[in-house]
Design an enzyme around this catalytic site. Structure first.
Site, PDB file in Angstrom:
ATOM      1  N   ASP A  31      12.613  -9.763   3.096  1.00 46.47           N
ATOM      2  CA  ASP A  31      12.750  -8.691   2.098  1.00 46.47           C
ATOM      3  C   ASP A  31      13.635  -7.569   2.628  1.00 46.47           C
ATOM      4  OD1 ASP A  31      12.375  -7.530  -0.383  1.00 46.47           O
ATOM      5  OD2 ASP A  31      10.565  -6.458   0.201  1.00 46.47           O
TER       6      ASP A  31
ATOM      7  N   GLY B 209       0.795  -1.224   0.000  1.00 48.31           N
ATOM      8  CA  GLY B 209       0.000   0.000   0.000  1.00 48.31           C
ATOM      9  C   GLY B 209       0.821   1.264   0.000  1.00 48.31           C
TER      10      GLY B 209
END
Length: 306
Positions: A139, A16
């Site tokens: 990540d 987002g």
């Protein structure tokens, strides 16, 4: 969301948009992560629930970005919006590294040595905390490490891909991690992996912090592997038992390993030893984040103050 005033969009996370905003009641600056829920979904998506639950658990650590609140609202079309309210950090490690690359600014050697050790220790502290609570980040990259440039406080962010790991280690998708920071076992198609994937990423970040250039800059999975092999040597079953059985293993060009100082010339002997332990091919031989903090590279740091 009447409690917050959006000031500007500052980026896009895994799931987002992220805004800098002001809490109206206190004037405090926060980061709002906006996630739109899809119409065909009932309730909050599992990815968002996972991130929220992981963040709530990890928010106790000073080196993980703190989740302050979760708010639900609607946009003009009546779609449900979820806002995650985080503490606001001024910049990230990617911008910090780029600023030195662009200005060509030279920092006194003593300052550099202290600064990099300080930042790496904080990063490993945060990663060790995540691993100690059974969480893989998956990540880690400079863009996901937030910073306060005044205090040099560093915090791990964007846990959208984070996963709880269990024993025995579960099977995971290998489509994770930005390519440049992806561990070789993931590139070669292994679906059973653990905390070592994060340590490889930390090693790549460590080298980049020192040279201002990413250590392995591949533009495909194959290209990425070849970059790694050219520096560390082409692996075989002797140095990495079972590597030839991995899904994406082929007959690769044969390179001999180079000394890490050829890639990171401004790193001292202790630092090179630490980096080599982070970039071990066999995951089980890679140093743990917790052990990193005990390495002699950090002997000069006042660890209690951290």
């Amino acid at each position: 969301m009447d409690a917050y005033q959006k000031l500007e969009k500052v980026g896009e996370g895994t799931y987002g948009k992220v805004y800098r905003a002001k809490e109206k009641a206190t004037g405090n600056i926060v980061a709002l992560k906006k996630t739109r829920l899809h119409e065909n979904e009932e309730g909050v998506p599992p990815t968002t629930l996972r991130e929220v639950s992981i963040l709530l658990m990890l928010s106790h650590d000073p080196h993980v970005v703190r989740l302050i609140d979760v708010k639900q609202g609607q946009n003009k079309e009546g779609k449900t919006i979820l806002y995650l309210v985080f503490e606001y950090m001024e910049t990230d490690l990617k911008k910090f590294i780029r600023s030195f690359r662009q200005t060509g600014e030279s920092i006194p050697a003593k300052t550099v040595k202290w600064l990099y050790r300080y930042m790496m220790f904080q990063l490993c502290n945060g990663v060790a905390f995540c691993h100690g609570h059974g969480i893989l980040h998956r990540d880690l990259k400079p863009h996901n490490l937030l910073m306060d440039p005044k205090t040099m406080m560093l915090k791990i962010a964007d846990l959208g891909l984070a996963r709880a790991y269990t024993v025995p280690i579960k099977k995971y998708t290998h489509e994770i991690l930005t390519l440049w920071y992806r561990a070789p076992e993931v590139l070669l198609g292994s679906t059973h992996y653990s905390t070592a994937v994060d340590v490889w990423s930390v090693g790549c970040i460590f080298a980049e912090l020192l040279t201002t250039q990413a250590l392995f800059q591949g533009d495909s999975e194959l290209h990425q592997l070849l970059h790694i092999f050219k520096l560390l040597g082409t692996p075989n079953d002797e140095m990495w038992p079972g590597v030839s059985n991995l899904t994406h293993w082929h007959e690769y060009p044969q390179w001999r390993p180079k000394h890490l100082s050829t890639a990171v010339p401004n790193l001292d002997q202790d630092g090179l030893d630490l980096l080599s332990q982070m970039l071990q091919y066999e995951p089980s031989r890679r140093i743990s984040a917790k052990k990193v903090m005990e390495h002699t590279y950090f002997n000069d740091l006042d660890k209690d103050s951290l």
